[in-house]
Enzyme design. Structure first.
Site, PDB file in Angstrom:
ATOM      1  N   GLN A 298       0.926  -1.160  -0.088  1.00  0.00           N
ATOM      2  CA  GLN A 298      -0.084   0.083  -0.012  1.00  0.00           C
ATOM      3  C   GLN A 298       0.938   1.276   0.004  1.00  0.00           C
ATOM      4  OE1 GLN A 298      -3.666  -0.014  -0.427  1.00  0.00           O
ATOM      5  NE2 GLN A 298      -2.727  -1.906  -1.066  1.00  0.00           N
TER       6      GLN A 298
ATOM      7  N   GLU B  86      -9.110   1.423   5.120  1.00  0.00           N
ATOM      8  CA  GLU B  86      -9.719   0.934   3.799  1.00  0.00           C
ATOM      9  C   GLU B  86      -9.522  -0.505   3.739  1.00  0.00           C
ATOM     10  OE1 GLU B  86      -8.852   1.889  -0.901  1.00  0.00           O
ATOM     11  OE2 GLU B  86      -7.274   2.290   0.595  1.00  0.00           O
TER      12      GLU B  86
ATOM     13  N   ASP C 299      -6.921  -6.724  -4.458  1.00  0.00           N
ATOM     14  CA  ASP C 299      -6.824  -5.588  -5.442  1.00  0.00           C
ATOM     15  C   ASP C 299      -7.192  -6.168  -6.837  1.00  0.00           C
ATOM     16  OD1 ASP C 299      -6.487  -3.605  -4.029  1.00  0.00           O
ATOM     17  OD2 ASP C 299      -4.392  -3.257  -4.163  1.00  0.00           O
TER      18      ASP C 299
END
Length: 657
Positions: free
Chosen positions: A480, A549, A583
């Site tokens: 990230q 998140e 992702d």
């Protein structure tokens, strides 16, 4: 509202207080008053922020300046100088500066010169501190406080164009700097005229110490048992973003330009920001040419695998049949879903190409049955779109791709142009300008457009106990951190000893040093933290407070810990579930709420592309049964037409019977 009105009217700090059972004028009894300087909304417009000038010992009942401890830094210096001005010992140096303005002027010039000549980090910091002291002394001598300086800075930052900014001749000549003609390139290759461009994640240069601790890439580390709760809340704050005023000052004119000038304005901004000056049309319409979708077979296979998994997961979210309930005899209520007809999907460009976002938005739109799917993404300098995005647009049945990014793309989707069709809802992540534009158009009733959620920089929180593999933990943090230097990563260790924490830190440094985007990683690490806690309960309390998140649980019996999750965009359970699978290919959606919005919003899902419609069906007997309640409530609200809509029907029934 009464407290706000009174505060504006009196120019003082006035609040509504439960303990005072009504309005509370700060300092009415203590004498420690506040002079009201400014009122503005906070970041998400659900609270008001008062800027005040304290008079007296301060705000807190403990006789401190604030409830968060004493002043520090420039605020502390400001208070000290103000005190010295009011009652300094006659022989004090500061008192002398106030008495002898020429001495103060000479010291400012002396310290400015020494700062210009300083080269080492230590010397620059020391000389800058000296200059700030004398500069602030001059300000306080003239009754100019820090609040006035900050307001001036805010006003200047809102300017979109400025003067050249060249040094005045007497100073330029003093150091041998030749003036440059307007518009010519400077020695470093940058244009001399300042321009405004979209913000992007800017990598730190190799000389910048950001993200380094004694030469190592390392997050700041704190033991929660030794840290005050208020300090923990500060540590978990997201990286600061540009002020709302600054962003709006840039975004609003762009939106208005698109509304007024359509395609012409859209192409102008694409030429300016994306450098795609050869582009003559702002839209690539379907069917898309084959040559724009030429990608390697292995990439096609990866996209197809991800496409199918995402399709399966979102198809499973479809409601098998409408909801129908008889709330009382003869009164039937139902709810059914319908797809949103026209959707605009924003796929960012920025520091990384994101075809995965096209999948995460396009596939559920296709599954939901949206009649018109329009993508928007910044083109490359040659005017083309990344072929992977074109291929995905083809697979999901998109009608076109808007060749633009930023606020201009959002405005085009919201209002429509000669070539861009207006949509009913805009979805997708983006930078601060994209987010601001989405919020603006969603609040404009003339646009008639909805949005998915506010979204900010990417973030992850990893909870790790003694069972966690250090290399896995480090890789999840860095996956990230490499998104952008405004990203944030948080590690919460549960019951780990010093050697175990150091093992994770060693992996972070080693893995980060080998990454192509190491400079961006360092920028993110600079505002990231490791928190050491003693129990999984404390870890999850902090996680829920942060509302990440992405939440990764690298702990024993991770499946059981999921029950403790209250706020998160998406959860990755166990050692073998890296965030990367979410992702790209697992099937869950990666378009998720950031910046703490996981407390209020869900990530993108099938319902993001549908709307629910309710219906009611009553029989004559059903209307008779419910009529008393309806007519009485209409009477209470003094809405006579509502009452009569029922009574007239009852009278009609009586006449027929």
């Amino acid at each position: 509202m009464e407290s706000i009105h009174k505060a504006i009217q009196s120019g003082a700090g006035v609040y509504y207080s439960r303990s005072h059972k009504g309005l509370w004028v700060k300092g009415a009894t203590s004498g420690d008053t506040q002079e009201l300087i400014d009122i503005r909304w906070d970041c998400d417009a659900d609270a008001l922020q008062f800027t005040v000038k304290q008079k007296g010992t301060g705000f807190c009942h403990l006789q401190t300046a604030t409830c968060f401890g004493p002043y520090s830094g420039l605020s502390r210096l400001e208070r000290t100088l103000q005190d010295r001005k009011a009652s300094a010992p006659a022989k004090s140096y500061t008192a002398r500066l106030f008495r002898e303005p020429k001495l103060l002027q000479a010291k400012i010039m002396e310290e400015a010169s020494e700062l210009c000549e300083a080269s080492s980090k230590e010397d620059i910091a020391a000389e800058a501190a000296d200059l700030l002291y004398f500069a602030l002394a001059k300000c306080i001598a003239a009754d100019v406080d820090l609040a006035a300086i900050e307001r001036n800075l805010d006003l200047k930052s809102m300017k979109t164009t400025r003067r050249k900014g060249d040094a005045k001749p007497q100073w330029a000549q003093k150091i041998g700097l030749e003036e440059l003609p307007s518009g010519k390139a400077t020695p470093n290759g940058l244009p001399s005229k300042e321009t405004v461009k979209e913000a992007a994640s800017i990598p730190k240069d190799k000389e910048d110490p950001a993200g380094l601790d004694n030469g190592r890439i390392q997050m700041r580390r704190y033991k929660t048992s030794e840290t005050e709760p208020s300090a923990l809340a500060t540590l978990l704050q997201r990286p600061s973003q540009r002020s709302t005023d600054q962003i709006m000052n840039i975004v609003n004119p762009i939106i208005k330009d698109i509304q007024s000038n359509g395609d012409t304005a859209l192409l102008k901004y694409t030429h300016k920001f994306e450098k795609a000056t050869s582009l003559t049309s702002p839209v690539l319409n379907s069917p898309f040419p084959e040559h724009l979708m030429r990608i390697p077979p292995e990439t096609i296979s990866a996209i197809d695998t991800s496409f199918e998994n995402i399709r399966r997961f979102h198809a499973a979210q479809q409601e098998p049949k409408p909801l129908q309930v008889e709330t009382m005899p003869g009164v039937s209520c139902s709810r059914f879903s319908r797809p949103i007809e026209r959707v605009g999907l924003y796929v960012p460009g920025g520091t990384a190409v994101l075809p995965s976002t096209a999948l995460m938005l396009g596939v559920p739109a296709m599954v939901a049955g949206c009649k018109q799917i329009v993508l928007a993404s910044p083109p490359r300098p040659d005017g083309t779109i990344t072929p992977e995005i074109v291929y995905i647009a083809h697979k999901v049945g998109a009608t076109g791709i808007v060749l633009a990014g930023g606020a201009q793309a959002i405005a085009a989707l919201a209002y429509g142009t000669e070539s861009v069709p207006k949509v009913d809802k805009i979805l997708g992540p983006g930078n601060q300008f994209v987010t601001a534009a989405k919020m603006i158009v969603a609040n404009d009733t003339s646009a008639g457009v909805g949005i998915d959620m506010p979204a900010g920089p990417s973030e992850v929180l990893v909870v790790a106990d003694k069972s966690a593999e250090p290399a896995f933990v480090a890789s999840d943090l860095l996956s990230q951190a490499e998104h952008g230097s405004d990203s944030q990563v948080v590690l919460i260790t549960v019951g780990l000893g010093e050697a175990q924490v150091q093992a994770i830190e060693a992996e972070v440094h080693a893995q980060a040093s080998a990454l192509p985007r190491v400079d961006i990683v360092r920028g993110a690490i600079a505002h990231s933290v490791t928190l050491e806690v003693g129990s999984i309960e404390e870890a999850m309390r902090l996680s829920n407070q942060y509302a990440p998140e992405h939440l990764i649980l690298q702990v024993e019996r991770a499946e059981r810990v999921v029950a403790m999750v209250e706020n998160a965009g998406s959860v990755f359970v166990g050692a073998w579930t890296p965030e990367s699978v979410g992702d790209y290919s697992a099937g869950v959606n990666h378009s998720l709420p950031t910046y703490g919005y996981a407390k209020q919003y869900s990530g993108v899902n099938l319902s993001s592309f549908t709307k629910h419609i309710t219906s009611s069906t009553l029989t004559p007997d059903g209307l008779k049964t419910i009529s008393g309640a309806v007519m009485q409530l209409a009477k209470v609200e003094e809405l006579e037409a509502h009452r009569r809509a029922v009574s007239i029907r009852l009278e009609h029934m009586e006449k027929k019977s």
